[in-house]
Design an enzyme around this catalytic site. Structure first.
Site, PDB file in Angstrom:
ATOM      1  N   ARG A 140     -46.931 -30.612  93.478  1.00  0.00           N
ATOM      2  CA  ARG A 140     -46.520 -31.999  93.709  1.00  0.00           C
ATOM      3  C   ARG A 140     -45.041 -32.101  94.072  1.00  0.00           C
ATOM      4  O   ARG A 140     -44.482 -33.183  94.147  1.00  0.00           O
ATOM      5  CB  ARG A 140     -46.817 -32.858  92.481  1.00  0.00           C
ATOM      6  CG  ARG A 140     -48.283 -32.901  92.097  1.00  0.00           C
ATOM      7  CD  ARG A 140     -49.134 -33.473  93.216  1.00  0.00           C
ATOM      8  NE  ARG A 140     -50.569 -33.357  92.936  1.00  0.00           N
ATOM      9  CZ  ARG A 140     -51.507 -33.636  93.810  1.00  0.00           C
ATOM     10  NH1 ARG A 140     -51.186 -34.022  95.029  1.00  0.00           N
ATOM     11  NH2 ARG A 140     -52.784 -33.503  93.507  1.00  0.00           N
ATOM     12  N   HIS A 167     -49.034 -20.866  99.236  1.00  0.00           N
ATOM     13  CA  HIS A 167     -49.526 -22.195  99.592  1.00  0.00           C
ATOM     14  C   HIS A 167     -48.384 -23.189  99.420  1.00  0.00           C
ATOM     15  O   HIS A 167     -47.766 -23.280  98.365  1.00  0.00           O
ATOM     16  CB  HIS A 167     -50.706 -22.582  98.694  1.00  0.00           C
ATOM     17  CG  HIS A 167     -51.542 -23.712  99.235  1.00  0.00           C
ATOM     18  ND1 HIS A 167     -51.013 -24.936  99.581  1.00  0.00           N
ATOM     19  CD2 HIS A 167     -52.881 -23.798  99.476  1.00  0.00           C
ATOM     20  CE1 HIS A 167     -51.982 -25.726 100.014  1.00  0.00           C
ATOM     21  NE2 HIS A 167     -53.127 -25.057  99.970  1.00  0.00           N
ATOM     22  N   TYR A 175     -48.400 -29.828  98.105  1.00  0.00           N
ATOM     23  CA  TYR A 175     -49.150 -30.894  98.751  1.00  0.00           C
ATOM     24  C   TYR A 175     -48.255 -32.006  99.293  1.00  0.00           C
ATOM     25  O   TYR A 175     -48.661 -32.773 100.169  1.00  0.00           O
ATOM     26  CB  TYR A 175     -50.143 -31.515  97.769  1.00  0.00           C
ATOM     27  CG  TYR A 175     -51.225 -30.582  97.279  1.00  0.00           C
ATOM     28  CD1 TYR A 175     -51.906 -29.739  98.160  1.00  0.00           C
ATOM     29  CD2 TYR A 175     -51.579 -30.551  95.932  1.00  0.00           C
ATOM     30  CE1 TYR A 175     -52.907 -28.897  97.711  1.00  0.00           C
ATOM     31  CE2 TYR A 175     -52.580 -29.710  95.476  1.00  0.00           C
ATOM     32  CZ  TYR A 175     -53.245 -28.886  96.360  1.00  0.00           C
ATOM     33  OH  TYR A 175     -54.228 -28.051  95.910  1.00  0.00           O
ATOM     34  N   HIS A 201     -51.065 -27.722 104.484  1.00  0.00           N
ATOM     35  CA  HIS A 201     -51.890 -28.814 104.969  1.00  0.00           C
ATOM     36  C   HIS A 201     -51.128 -29.502 106.101  1.00  0.00           C
ATOM     37  O   HIS A 201     -49.967 -29.873 105.921  1.00  0.00           O
ATOM     38  CB  HIS A 201     -52.169 -29.814 103.848  1.00  0.00           C
ATOM     39  CG  HIS A 201     -53.047 -29.278 102.767  1.00  0.00           C
ATOM     40  ND1 HIS A 201     -53.470 -30.051 101.704  1.00  0.00           N
ATOM     41  CD2 HIS A 201     -53.583 -28.041 102.560  1.00  0.00           C
ATOM     42  CE1 HIS A 201     -54.236 -29.325 100.901  1.00  0.00           C
ATOM     43  NE2 HIS A 201     -54.315 -28.096 101.404  1.00  0.00           N
ATOM     44  N   GLU A 244     -54.261 -25.296 107.716  1.00  0.00           N
ATOM     45  CA  GLU A 244     -55.524 -25.348 106.976  1.00  0.00           C
ATOM     46  C   GLU A 244     -56.454 -26.407 107.555  1.00  0.00           C
ATOM     47  O   GLU A 244     -56.026 -27.502 107.918  1.00  0.00           O
ATOM     48  CB  GLU A 244     -55.264 -25.642 105.495  1.00  0.00           C
ATOM     49  CG  GLU A 244     -56.525 -25.620 104.654  1.00  0.00           C
ATOM     50  CD  GLU A 244     -56.254 -25.684 103.164  1.00  0.00           C
ATOM     51  OE1 GLU A 244     -57.202 -26.010 102.422  1.00  0.00           O
ATOM     52  OE2 GLU A 244     -55.114 -25.412 102.742  1.00  0.00           O
ATOM     53  N   ASP A 273     -61.160 -23.611 105.189  1.00  0.00           N
ATOM     54  CA  ASP A 273     -61.628 -23.961 103.851  1.00  0.00           C
ATOM     55  C   ASP A 273     -63.084 -24.414 103.953  1.00  0.00           C
ATOM     56  O   ASP A 273     -63.392 -25.367 104.675  1.00  0.00           O
ATOM     57  CB  ASP A 273     -60.744 -25.077 103.279  1.00  0.00           C
ATOM     58  CG  ASP A 273     -61.084 -25.421 101.840  1.00  0.00           C
ATOM     59  OD1 ASP A 273     -62.231 -25.828 101.576  1.00  0.00           O
ATOM     60  OD2 ASP A 273     -60.194 -25.298 100.975  1.00  0.00           O
ATOM     61  N   HIS A 300     -63.709 -28.045 102.881  1.00  0.00           N
ATOM     62  CA  HIS A 300     -63.114 -28.988 103.822  1.00  0.00           C
ATOM     63  C   HIS A 300     -63.921 -29.095 105.117  1.00  0.00           C
ATOM     64  O   HIS A 300     -64.187 -30.202 105.597  1.00  0.00           O
ATOM     65  CB  HIS A 300     -61.683 -28.575 104.153  1.00  0.00           C
ATOM     66  CG  HIS A 300     -60.743 -28.669 103.005  1.00  0.00           C
ATOM     67  ND1 HIS A 300     -59.427 -28.259 103.083  1.00  0.00           N
ATOM     68  CD2 HIS A 300     -60.918 -29.122 101.725  1.00  0.00           C
ATOM     69  CE1 HIS A 300     -58.842 -28.458 101.914  1.00  0.00           C
ATOM     70  NE2 HIS A 300     -59.728 -28.969 101.071  1.00  0.00           N
ATOM     71  N   HIS A 305     -60.557 -20.079 102.452  1.00  0.00           N
ATOM     72  CA  HIS A 305     -60.694 -20.603 101.094  1.00  0.00           C
ATOM     73  C   HIS A 305     -62.185 -20.763 100.821  1.00  0.00           C
ATOM     74  O   HIS A 305     -62.878 -21.476 101.576  1.00  0.00           O
ATOM     75  CB  HIS A 305     -60.015 -21.968 100.962  1.00  0.00           C
ATOM     76  CG  HIS A 305     -58.530 -21.911 100.932  1.00  0.00           C
ATOM     77  ND1 HIS A 305     -57.736 -22.992 101.228  1.00  0.00           N
ATOM     78  CD2 HIS A 305     -57.684 -20.904 100.608  1.00  0.00           C
ATOM     79  CE1 HIS A 305     -56.459 -22.653 101.103  1.00  0.00           C
ATOM     80  NE2 HIS A 305     -56.411 -21.384 100.730  1.00  0.00           N
ATOM     81  N   ASP A 327     -63.330 -34.027  99.945  1.00  0.00           N
ATOM     82  CA  ASP A 327     -62.484 -32.924  99.485  1.00  0.00           C
ATOM     83  C   ASP A 327     -62.526 -32.765  97.975  1.00  0.00           C
ATOM     84  O   ASP A 327     -61.496 -32.771  97.297  1.00  0.00           O
ATOM     85  CB  ASP A 327     -61.038 -33.128  99.967  1.00  0.00           C
ATOM     86  CG  ASP A 327     -60.145 -31.917  99.642  1.00  0.00           C
ATOM     87  OD1 ASP A 327     -60.696 -30.862  99.259  1.00  0.00           O
ATOM     88  OD2 ASP A 327     -58.912 -32.041  99.758  1.00  0.00           O
ATOM     89  N   HIS A 350     -63.788 -29.984  95.370  1.00  0.00           N
ATOM     90  CA  HIS A 350     -64.294 -28.619  95.268  1.00  0.00           C
ATOM     91  C   HIS A 350     -65.259 -28.472  94.100  1.00  0.00           C
ATOM     92  O   HIS A 350     -65.110 -29.128  93.062  1.00  0.00           O
ATOM     93  CB  HIS A 350     -63.134 -27.636  95.078  1.00  0.00           C
ATOM     94  CG  HIS A 350     -62.172 -27.620  96.219  1.00  0.00           C
ATOM     95  ND1 HIS A 350     -61.132 -26.713  96.300  1.00  0.00           N
ATOM     96  CD2 HIS A 350     -62.079 -28.375  97.349  1.00  0.00           C
ATOM     97  CE1 HIS A 350     -60.445 -26.929  97.404  1.00  0.00           C
ATOM     98  NE2 HIS A 350     -61.001 -27.937  98.056  1.00  0.00           N
ATOM     99  N   GLU A 361     -60.585 -21.408  95.298  1.00  0.00           N
ATOM    100  CA  GLU A 361     -59.847 -22.559  94.757  1.00  0.00           C
ATOM    101  C   GLU A 361     -60.805 -23.457  93.972  1.00  0.00           C
ATOM    102  O   GLU A 361     -60.672 -24.668  93.960  1.00  0.00           O
ATOM    103  CB  GLU A 361     -59.221 -23.369  95.882  1.00  0.00           C
ATOM    104  CG  GLU A 361     -58.138 -22.663  96.670  1.00  0.00           C
ATOM    105  CD  GLU A 361     -57.579 -23.546  97.769  1.00  0.00           C
ATOM    106  OE1 GLU A 361     -56.368 -23.514  97.981  1.00  0.00           O
ATOM    107  OE2 GLU A 361     -58.366 -24.278  98.415  1.00  0.00           O
TER     108      GLU A 361
END
Length: 278
Positions: A37, A67, A70, A107, A142, A176, A179, A211, A224, A226, A256
């Site tokens: 975050r 990664h 976000y 992303h 991604e 992914d 996704h 992913h 989205d 998972h 993930e």
């Protein structure tokens, strides 16, 4: 041998992540470069990095995936937010200079009602600026589920970004499974066709990582969310087909799924088993 790992916490350093990976049967892993975050990255620890690199060499860990947080939005409407994304990515990529064959996944962002064409332009502009720094890590766009004004909802949007980057020689894609399924690519019933479409639009030579995530809601849901492997709408048989597919089986796979370390270990063992028995 299947190259597979999961997402590990970087809070205790690289050597700790390497040891956790080996403990659960992984030979690669993914980690956030900083709090997902936002926030500052850990201070560089040359001793920890050196110890990890030696450990990784001894245990066959290769091509780890970093990664981005976000909070990065390369195509934000606000120029300050775009500058923030650029600054964080440059800092992250400079840290990956210590790691051979490193990859950096992010992303693409949300165009925030500016339109997809403007989103493509802004993402490519940032990548062109980053390329001026000549970092060595592969940068991966991604594939996304297509929530709201999210970019990367289809292969064409990613191709459009790639086409606008002046030097795309180290620009790739991380696919992914949750996704792409949520965005409308039916990998359950038409995996072969989806792979051919990726080849047609982007080119499989740019597919550098996957992913592996099951999907809680499913095809064209754009949610989205998972799920654990085999416990969602994608199902175990599709993952068997993915990890054994000639065009995909040599890629590094990263879990993930909503799991703890022990759960990741079980999923890794399961995917190795179905890979070996196919």
């Amino acid at each position: 041998m299947l190259r597979i790992g999961c997402h590990l916490s970087s809070s205790r350093g690289f050597l700790a992540m390497g040891k956790e990976a080996v403990k659960i049967g992984a030979n690669t892993f993914q980690f956030f470069t900083r709090n997902p975050r936002g926030g500052k990255a850990r201070e560089r620890n040359p001793e920890d990095i050196a110890a990890y690199l030696e450990f990784a060499k001894e245990h066959g860990i290769a091509q780890i995936l970093a990664h981005a947080p976000y909070t990065l939005n390369a195509c934000a409407k606000d120029e300050g937010l775009r500058q923030f994304a650029y600054d964080i990515m440059c800092d992250d990529l400079s840290r990956l200079e210590y790691f051979p064959e490193a990859m950096y996944n992010f992303h693409p962002g949300s165009h925030v009602k500016q339109g997809a064409e403007r989103g493509v332009e802004l993402i490519a502009d940032m990548l062109n600026r980053i390329n001026e720094k000549e970092y060595h890590a592969w940068i991966l766009l991604e594939t996304m589920a297509g929530k709201g004004t999210e970019m990367g909802r289809n292969f064409e949007e990613l191709r459009a970004v790639i086409d606008r980057v002046e030097d795309s020689s180290r620009l790739g894609v991380c696919l992914d499974t949750c996704h792409v399924f949520d965005s409308g690519y039916d990998i359950v019933n038409h995996l072969e066709e989806v792979i051919k479409e990726f080849q047609r639009v982007i080119g499989l030579e740019r597919l550098k990582a996957m992913h592996l995530n099951d999907s809680m809601y499913g095809l064209e849901s754009h949610k989205d969310r998972h799920a654990k492997i085999g416990e969602g709408k994608i199902g175990l048989e599709t993952f068997r087909a993915i990890v054994t597919h000639p065009a995909l089986c040599s890629l590094p796979f990263f879990l993930e799924t909503p799991n703890d370390l022990e759960g990741y270990g079980r999923e890794i063992a399961l995917l190795r088993k179905i890979s070996d028995n196919s």
